[in-house]
Structures are given as structure tokens and as C-alpha cells.
Design a protein around this motif. Sequence first.
Motif, PDB file in Angstrom:
ATOM      1  N   LYS A  25       4.527   0.580   0.310  1.00  0.00           N
ATOM      2  CA  LYS A  25       5.018  -0.047   1.798  1.00  0.00           C
ATOM      3  C   LYS A  25       4.287  -1.331   1.748  1.00  0.00           C
ATOM      4  CE  LYS A  25       4.418  -0.077   6.651  1.00  0.00           C
ATOM      5  NZ  LYS A  25       3.299   0.126   7.765  1.00  0.00           N
TER       6      LYS A  25
ATOM      7  N   ILE B 243       0.822  -1.193  -0.139  1.00  0.00           N
ATOM      8  CA  ILE B 243       0.149   0.092   0.034  1.00  0.00           C
ATOM      9  C   ILE B 243       0.825   1.294   0.084  1.00  0.00           C
ATOM     10  CG2 ILE B 243      -1.747   1.165   1.156  1.00  0.00           C
ATOM     11  CD1 ILE B 243      -2.032  -1.235   2.829  1.00  0.00           C
TER      12      ILE B 243
ATOM     13  N   ILE C  26       2.960  -4.811   2.840  1.00  0.00           N
ATOM     14  CA  ILE C  26       2.174  -5.188   3.946  1.00  0.00           C
ATOM     15  C   ILE C  26       2.146  -6.684   3.960  1.00  0.00           C
ATOM     16  CG2 ILE C  26      -0.151  -4.954   5.302  1.00  0.00           C
ATOM     17  CD1 ILE C  26       1.424  -2.409   4.925  1.00  0.00           C
TER      18      ILE C  26
ATOM     19  N   HIS D 106     -10.715 -10.118  14.440  1.00  0.00           N
ATOM     20  CA  HIS D 106     -10.187  -9.223  15.284  1.00  0.00           C
ATOM     21  C   HIS D 106     -10.271  -9.684  16.568  1.00  0.00           C
ATOM     22  CE1 HIS D 106      -8.889  -6.504  11.972  1.00  0.00           C
ATOM     23  NE2 HIS D 106      -9.618  -7.376  11.241  1.00  0.00           N
TER      24      HIS D 106
ATOM     25  N   ASN E  17      -3.166  -6.288  15.736  1.00  0.00           N
ATOM     26  CA  ASN E  17      -3.481  -5.290  14.747  1.00  0.00           C
ATOM     27  C   ASN E  17      -2.463  -4.773  13.892  1.00  0.00           C
ATOM     28  OD1 ASN E  17      -6.019  -4.581  15.384  1.00  0.00           O
ATOM     29  ND2 ASN E  17      -5.588  -3.282  17.098  1.00  0.00           N
ATOM     30  N   GLY E  18      -2.607  -4.620  12.854  1.00  0.00           N
ATOM     31  CA  GLY E  18      -1.662  -4.062  11.725  1.00  0.00           C
ATOM     32  C   GLY E  18      -0.716  -5.175  11.132  1.00  0.00           C
ATOM     33  N   THR E  19      -1.140  -6.198  11.381  1.00  0.00           N
ATOM     34  CA  THR E  19      -0.462  -7.298  10.605  1.00  0.00           C
ATOM     35  C   THR E  19      -0.726  -7.629   9.161  1.00  0.00           C
ATOM     36  OG1 THR E  19      -1.901  -8.832  11.570  1.00  0.00           O
ATOM     37  CG2 THR E  19       0.205  -8.693  12.805  1.00  0.00           C
ATOM     38  N   GLY E  20      -1.749  -7.004   8.846  1.00  0.00           N
ATOM     39  CA  GLY E  20      -2.332  -7.230   7.481  1.00  0.00           C
ATOM     40  C   GLY E  20      -3.744  -8.017   7.153  1.00  0.00           C
ATOM     41  N   LYS E  21      -4.351  -8.288   8.218  1.00  0.00           N
ATOM     42  CA  LYS E  21      -5.515  -9.088   7.962  1.00  0.00           C
ATOM     43  C   LYS E  21      -6.553  -8.441   6.939  1.00  0.00           C
ATOM     44  CE  LYS E  21      -6.499  -9.334  12.479  1.00  0.00           C
ATOM     45  NZ  LYS E  21      -5.507  -8.521  12.833  1.00  0.00           N
ATOM     46  N   SER E  22      -6.827  -7.156   7.304  1.00  0.00           N
ATOM     47  CA  SER E  22      -7.764  -6.592   6.366  1.00  0.00           C
ATOM     48  C   SER E  22      -7.144  -6.206   5.074  1.00  0.00           C
ATOM     49  CB  SER E  22      -8.007  -5.323   6.787  1.00  0.00           C
ATOM     50  OG  SER E  22      -9.015  -5.440   8.129  1.00  0.00           O
ATOM     51  N   THR E  23      -5.892  -6.132   4.778  1.00  0.00           N
ATOM     52  CA  THR E  23      -5.109  -6.071   3.831  1.00  0.00           C
ATOM     53  C   THR E  23      -5.512  -7.418   2.538  1.00  0.00           C
ATOM     54  OG1 THR E  23      -3.504  -4.655   4.653  1.00  0.00           O
ATOM     55  CG2 THR E  23      -2.728  -5.774   2.496  1.00  0.00           C
TER      56      THR E  23
HETATM   57  P1  ADP Z   1      -5.283  -5.358  10.452  1.00  0.00           P
HETATM   58  O1  ADP Z   1      -6.318  -5.783   9.653  1.00  0.00           O
HETATM   59  O2  ADP Z   1      -4.264  -6.841  10.579  1.00  0.00           O
HETATM   60  O3  ADP Z   1      -5.245  -4.901  11.634  1.00  0.00           O
HETATM   61  P2  ADP Z   1      -4.424  -3.825   8.118  1.00  0.00           P
HETATM   62  O4  ADP Z   1      -4.398  -4.602   6.993  1.00  0.00           O
HETATM   63  O5  ADP Z   1      -5.524  -3.039   8.228  1.00  0.00           O
HETATM   64  O6  ADP Z   1      -4.126  -4.758   9.387  1.00  0.00           O
HETATM   65  O7  ADP Z   1      -2.939  -2.909   8.084  1.00  0.00           O
HETATM   66  C1  ADP Z   1      -1.615  -3.423   7.866  1.00  0.00           C
HETATM   67  C2  ADP Z   1      -0.914  -2.224   7.644  1.00  0.00           C
HETATM   68  O8  ADP Z   1      -1.050  -1.545   6.732  1.00  0.00           O
HETATM   69  C3  ADP Z   1      -0.773  -1.135   8.693  1.00  0.00           C
HETATM   70  O9  ADP Z   1       0.596  -0.995   9.257  1.00  0.00           O
HETATM   71  C4  ADP Z   1      -1.792  -0.083   8.348  1.00  0.00           C
HETATM   72  O10 ADP Z   1      -1.186   1.035   8.993  1.00  0.00           O
HETATM   73  C5  ADP Z   1      -1.364  -0.120   6.880  1.00  0.00           C
HETATM   74  N1  ADP Z   1      -2.358   0.246   6.031  1.00  0.00           N
HETATM   75  C6  ADP Z   1      -3.634  -0.075   5.904  1.00  0.00           C
HETATM   76  N2  ADP Z   1      -4.416   0.485   5.073  1.00  0.00           N
HETATM   77  C7  ADP Z   1      -3.650   1.578   4.667  1.00  0.00           C
HETATM   78  C8  ADP Z   1      -4.076   2.494   3.758  1.00  0.00           C
HETATM   79  N3  ADP Z   1      -5.211   2.768   2.911  1.00  0.00           N
HETATM   80  N4  ADP Z   1      -2.983   3.282   3.502  1.00  0.00           N
HETATM   81  C9  ADP Z   1      -1.680   3.393   4.103  1.00  0.00           C
HETATM   82  N5  ADP Z   1      -1.451   2.183   4.792  1.00  0.00           N
HETATM   83  C10 ADP Z   1      -2.306   1.473   5.187  1.00  0.00           C
END
Ligand code: ADP
Length: 257
Positions: free
Chosen positions: A16, A13, A18, A207, A38-44
Motif C-alpha cells: 500500500k 508498506i 503511503i 503529532h 494521524n495516518g498521513t505518513g509522518k512516522s513512515t
Molecule cells: P502518522 O505517523 O502520520 O500518523 P503513519 O506513517 O504511522 O502515519 O501511518 C501511515 C499509514 O500507514 C496509516 O494508514 C497506517 O495504517 C499505515 N501503516 C503504518 N505502519 C504500517 C505497518 N507496519 N503495516 C501496515 N500499515 C501501516
Amino acid sequence: MSQLEIKNLHVSIEGKEILKGLDLTIEQGKVHAIMGPNGTGKSTLAYTLMGHPSYEVTDGEVFFKGQNILELEPDERSRLGLFLAFQYPVAIPGVTVANFLRTALNARRRAENPEDKGMPIPEFRKLLKEKMSMLKVDQAFAGRYLNDGFSGGEKKRAEILQMATLQPEIAILDETDSGLDIDALRIVSEGVNTLLSQDLGVLVITHYQRLLNYIKPDYVHIMLDGRIVESGGADLALHLEEKGYEWVREKYEETPA
Ligand code: ADP
Ligand code: MG
């Protein structure tokens, strides 16, 4: 039996990275759960599988029914039999739940057979009625405008009803904390458990561990820093609830020199 096969998935993203080489296979009829801090990339992962344009796939493949779905548009993925729950479904004023479901169902039928003329309305009404009673949804729900003034629980109900009507082979559910009150939890889990018996395969991204008290996973995977680092059975979720993620971090996180 269809399966969704994620191979060496790398996603960035805004430049960076992820997801850093994620491998996972989800079979029909099984529940896989992904957990992780949190922040490990699950939603990604969920957004990437949905085909969200902000997520850049830099390496890897995701195979489903012999195709790399990363090359398909989001609606083509869905017509192929993948269900990707929208985290924040939009309201569509003027379109009822029933209309929306019939349009979606007919699109899916046409993807399988371009000659398909669409399901006749009486047949669709019967199908919808069956699905609604199976999921214990009030019949009046079908006449409401999609997501227009829906509560969190009602949005979940519409989502599960959509899943039951479209009968996807694999569903991906990203359950954030948002709107996950006990009512919504129950709706999602009862729906999923009902559809499991009809060979649905599910990837549930949680989560919160408590969702897994309702949906019993066959496999639990722990995600850390863009990869799956541990996989196990339902007992792994219980272990995490008791011990937290510290032991996973200690085992897998590179300590800075
Ligand atoms: P999780 O769902 O596991 O909490 P995310 O997939 O939401 O994690 O986020 C993983 C990483 O990507 C985090 O460091 C977050 O800050 C970053 N991130 C997520 N979405 C965006 C975005 N739209 N722009 C920039 N960074 C993002
Ligand atoms: Mg998330």
C-alpha cells in the motif's frame, strides 16, 4: 554546510502506497517541523529515513553529502552524520550510557578516517563531562545501564546526550504522544535548542502542536496523504492550532466523484 534533500519519495508498506512523492530539504542550523493528521505518513517518513526494512521505497532519492542514503545501511547513515532517534530505544543491560556513547562515537570517527584509533578514554571522559554539563544532565547518568529501567524522560535524556556527543549534522526526531510528558518535552526542546547553536539541522515530526511552543521551528510543513501540501513559518503552526486541519483537507483532498 550539509543538507538532507528528499526528492519525490514514494514508500509502500505491504503493497500500500503511503508516501506519494514527498519533497523536502533540511539545512544545517535550521528546524523544520512536519505536522499533519494521524495516518498521513509522518512516522513512515521517519522509519524510511532510518532504513527500517518494512518500508519499501518504490521511487525517489534522499541525498546527504553527495550520497543517496537510501542505498546505505542504517548504521552507515548514522556514521555519515545523520541522527535518527529511535522511537522505542531498547535496553542494553550491562552496557553503560558512557560505554555506548564511546562505541558510537568511535564508529563515527572511523567512518571519517579508517586509521582512527578511537578517542583516548581520558579525552572521552572530558568530552562527555562537558556535554553533560551543557545539557544539565547529572554526571551519575553516564554510569547507568542504557535504557535499563529508564523513565520516558531519562530515555529522552540519553537520546539527546547521544546527539550532543556524536554531533550529527542533521537529526530526525519523531515525537509521538508516547512518553511526551512535560518533563520529556522540556528535555528534548532544551537539548535541541542548545545543539541548534552548534549548527545542527533538525527535522521534528510532531503529532502535537504543543512541542512547537518549546522548539521554535524556522519552517513548518503540513503533510496530508503522503505529501507535503503547505509550507510556511512558525505562524503556520499557530494557525493550525487555531483552525485545525479542516481547511487543509478542503483545499487539497480530492473529493470522491
Ligand atoms: P502518522 O505517523 O502520520 O500518523 P503513519 O506513517 O504511522 O502515519 O501511518 C501511515 C499509514 O500507514 C496509516 O494508514 C497506517 O495504517 C499505515 N501503516 C503504518 N505502519 C504500517 C505497518 N507496519 N503495516 C501496515 N500499515 C501501516
Ligand atoms: Mg506517527
